[in-house]
Motif scaffolding. Structure first.
Motif, PDB file in Angstrom:
ATOM      1  N   ILE A  14     -17.012 -23.666  32.437  1.00  0.00           N
ATOM      2  CA  ILE A  14     -15.877 -23.092  33.171  1.00  0.00           C
ATOM      3  C   ILE A  14     -14.580 -23.255  32.390  1.00  0.00           C
ATOM      4  O   ILE A  14     -13.833 -22.294  32.215  1.00  0.00           O
ATOM      5  N   TRP A  15     -14.267 -24.470  31.922  1.00  0.00           N
ATOM      6  CA  TRP A  15     -12.966 -24.753  31.305  1.00  0.00           C
ATOM      7  C   TRP A  15     -13.031 -24.967  29.801  1.00  0.00           C
ATOM      8  O   TRP A  15     -12.015 -25.286  29.187  1.00  0.00           O
ATOM      9  N   GLY A  16     -14.182 -24.864  29.190  1.00  0.00           N
ATOM     10  CA  GLY A  16     -14.284 -25.148  27.765  1.00  0.00           C
ATOM     11  C   GLY A  16     -14.021 -26.612  27.509  1.00  0.00           C
ATOM     12  O   GLY A  16     -14.391 -27.483  28.304  1.00  0.00           O
ATOM     13  N   GLU A  17     -13.358 -26.913  26.416  1.00  0.00           N
ATOM     14  CA  GLU A  17     -13.049 -28.299  26.032  1.00  0.00           C
ATOM     15  C   GLU A  17     -12.277 -29.025  27.130  1.00  0.00           C
ATOM     16  O   GLU A  17     -12.447 -30.230  27.325  1.00  0.00           O
ATOM     17  N   ASP A  18     -11.426 -28.318  27.863  1.00  0.00           N
ATOM     18  CA  ASP A  18     -10.654 -28.941  28.945  1.00  0.00           C
ATOM     19  C   ASP A  18     -11.524 -29.360  30.127  1.00  0.00           C
ATOM     20  O   ASP A  18     -11.083 -30.098  31.004  1.00  0.00           O
ATOM     21  N   GLY A  19     -12.776 -28.888  30.166  1.00  0.00           N
ATOM     22  CA  GLY A  19     -13.704 -29.271  31.223  1.00  0.00           C
ATOM     23  C   GLY A  19     -14.469 -30.547  30.918  1.00  0.00           C
ATOM     24  O   GLY A  19     -15.270 -31.000  31.724  1.00  0.00           O
ATOM     25  N   LEU A  20     -14.222 -31.114  29.740  1.00  0.00           N
ATOM     26  CA  LEU A  20     -14.877 -32.365  29.365  1.00  0.00           C
ATOM     27  C   LEU A  20     -13.875 -33.505  29.459  1.00  0.00           C
ATOM     28  O   LEU A  20     -12.783 -33.426  28.914  1.00  0.00           O
ATOM     29  N   GLY A  21     -14.258 -34.549  30.170  1.00  0.00           N
ATOM     30  CA  GLY A  21     -13.390 -35.714  30.314  1.00  0.00           C
ATOM     31  C   GLY A  21     -14.176 -36.973  30.050  1.00  0.00           C
ATOM     32  O   GLY A  21     -15.329 -36.929  29.610  1.00  0.00           O
ATOM     33  N   ALA A  22     -13.565 -38.088  30.345  1.00  0.00           N
ATOM     34  CA  ALA A  22     -14.287 -39.361  30.286  1.00  0.00           C
ATOM     35  C   ALA A  22     -15.364 -39.330  31.368  1.00  0.00           C
ATOM     36  O   ALA A  22     -15.256 -38.567  32.333  1.00  0.00           O
ATOM     37  N   ARG A  23     -16.415 -40.156  31.211  1.00  0.00           N
ATOM     38  CA  ARG A  23     -17.515 -40.053  32.160  1.00  0.00           C
ATOM     39  C   ARG A  23     -18.308 -41.344  32.241  1.00  0.00           C
ATOM     40  O   ARG A  23     -18.460 -42.050  31.251  1.00  0.00           O
ATOM     41  N   SER A  24     -18.808 -41.625  33.432  1.00  0.00           N
ATOM     42  CA  SER A  24     -19.775 -42.699  33.647  1.00  0.00           C
ATOM     43  C   SER A  24     -20.943 -42.116  34.426  1.00  0.00           C
ATOM     44  O   SER A  24     -20.755 -41.284  35.306  1.00  0.00           O
ATOM     45  N   ALA A  25     -22.143 -42.540  34.092  1.00  0.00           N
ATOM     46  CA  ALA A  25     -23.359 -42.146  34.807  1.00  0.00           C
ATOM     47  C   ALA A  25     -24.092 -43.429  35.174  1.00  0.00           C
ATOM     48  O   ALA A  25     -24.574 -44.145  34.299  1.00  0.00           O
ATOM     49  N   ILE A  26     -24.169 -43.711  36.461  1.00  0.00           N
ATOM     50  CA  ILE A  26     -24.642 -45.006  36.936  1.00  0.00           C
ATOM     51  C   ILE A  26     -25.875 -44.835  37.809  1.00  0.00           C
ATOM     52  O   ILE A  26     -25.884 -44.006  38.731  1.00  0.00           O
ATOM     53  N   GLY A  27     -26.900 -45.619  37.555  1.00  0.00           N
ATOM     54  CA  GLY A  27     -28.083 -45.630  38.399  1.00  0.00           C
ATOM     55  C   GLY A  27     -27.878 -46.550  39.584  1.00  0.00           C
ATOM     56  O   GLY A  27     -27.373 -47.660  39.425  1.00  0.00           O
ATOM     57  N   VAL A  28     -28.237 -46.061  40.771  1.00  0.00           N
ATOM     58  CA  VAL A  28     -28.104 -46.850  42.000  1.00  0.00           C
ATOM     59  C   VAL A  28     -29.411 -46.804  42.775  1.00  0.00           C
ATOM     60  O   VAL A  28     -30.251 -45.927  42.559  1.00  0.00           O
ATOM     61  N   ASN A  29     -29.563 -47.753  43.696  1.00  0.00           N
ATOM     62  CA  ASN A  29     -30.780 -47.849  44.494  1.00  0.00           C
ATOM     63  C   ASN A  29     -30.796 -46.858  45.656  1.00  0.00           C
ATOM     64  O   ASN A  29     -31.856 -46.357  46.024  1.00  0.00           O
ATOM     65  N   GLN A  30     -29.648 -46.584  46.248  1.00  0.00           N
ATOM     66  CA  GLN A  30     -29.593 -45.727  47.431  1.00  0.00           C
ATOM     67  C   GLN A  30     -28.269 -44.983  47.466  1.00  0.00           C
ATOM     68  O   GLN A  30     -27.241 -45.517  47.065  1.00  0.00           O
ATOM     69  N   LEU A  31     -28.299 -43.736  47.970  1.00  0.00           N
ATOM     70  CA  LEU A  31     -27.091 -42.937  48.170  1.00  0.00           C
ATOM     71  C   LEU A  31     -27.097 -42.377  49.591  1.00  0.00           C
ATOM     72  O   LEU A  31     -28.155 -42.297  50.230  1.00  0.00           O
ATOM     73  N   PRO A  32     -25.937 -41.968  50.101  1.00  0.00           N
ATOM     74  CA  PRO A  32     -25.871 -41.424  51.462  1.00  0.00           C
ATOM     75  C   PRO A  32     -26.875 -40.293  51.675  1.00  0.00           C
ATOM     76  O   PRO A  32     -27.060 -39.443  50.803  1.00  0.00           O
ATOM     77  N   HIS A  33     -27.508 -40.300  52.829  1.00  0.00           N
ATOM     78  CA  HIS A  33     -28.477 -39.275  53.238  1.00  0.00           C
ATOM     79  C   HIS A  33     -29.685 -39.206  52.312  1.00  0.00           C
ATOM     80  O   HIS A  33     -30.458 -38.259  52.382  1.00  0.00           O
ATOM     81  N   GLY A  34     -29.812 -40.157  51.391  1.00  0.00           N
ATOM     82  CA  GLY A  34     -30.943 -40.176  50.477  1.00  0.00           C
ATOM     83  C   GLY A  34     -30.844 -39.182  49.332  1.00  0.00           C
ATOM     84  O   GLY A  34     -31.827 -38.938  48.630  1.00  0.00           O
ATOM     85  N   VAL A  35     -29.638 -38.618  49.100  1.00  0.00           N
ATOM     86  CA  VAL A  35     -29.481 -37.638  48.019  1.00  0.00           C
ATOM     87  C   VAL A  35     -29.719 -38.299  46.665  1.00  0.00           C
ATOM     88  O   VAL A  35     -29.516 -39.497  46.490  1.00  0.00           O
TER      89      VAL A  35
END
Length: 151
Positions: free
Chosen positions: A120-141
């Protein structure tokens, strides 16, 4: 670049705003930053992609879920701003991945969101990022994502 024209080129339509699941603001502005509350994936307006990555959900399904989270965020931002073209770019993505034991491919899952934002935004659509594994999320998503954008 017109964000709405780009979405049309990508054959994407902003979803309807979902109902809130708690007491919070969907978008909060602080200075020139917009903080978008955690987005869960939706399919035809309903919460979708239920399960753990590496068990009930594949990496590819997780990437689709992450893309859905982006579209939910854009819908909230459109409602808040009135015009997505006010957005200069992405500052940060914080992705949570409901993970089966031993699943370590969280960054690949959140690439679904990062890839769409870059489309969508090209280079401006990329920012800092974290991807974290968790045991449970709301509604089981399988995925929930927060975003910070600059206006």
């Amino acid at each position: 670049m017109d964000v709405y024209a780009r979405l049309k080129e990508l054959n994407l339509t902003l979803p309807e705003l979902p109902g809130k699941g708690g007491i919070y603001k969907s978008v909060r502005q602080a200075g020139n930053c917009l903080y978008v509350s955690g987005q869960v994936p939706r399919v035809n307006g309903e919460i979708g992609y239920i399960g753990k990555l590496g068990a009930e959900l594949t990496v590819e399904q997780g990437q689709e879920a992450a893309r859905s989270c982006v579209m939910g965020a854009l819908s909230n931002l459109h409602h808040f701003l009135g015009d997505l073209n006010k957005i200069k770019g992405l500052i940060k993505t914080l992705g949570f991945v409901q993970s089966a034991e031993g699943f370590t491919r969280q960054p690949e899952v959140i690439n679904g969101a990062s890839g769409l934002l870059e489309e969508i935004w090209g280079e401006d659509g990329l920012g800092a990022r974290s991807a974290i594994g968790v045991n449970q999320l709301p509604h089981g998503v399988g995925v929930e994502i927060e975003f910070i954008f600059e206006i």
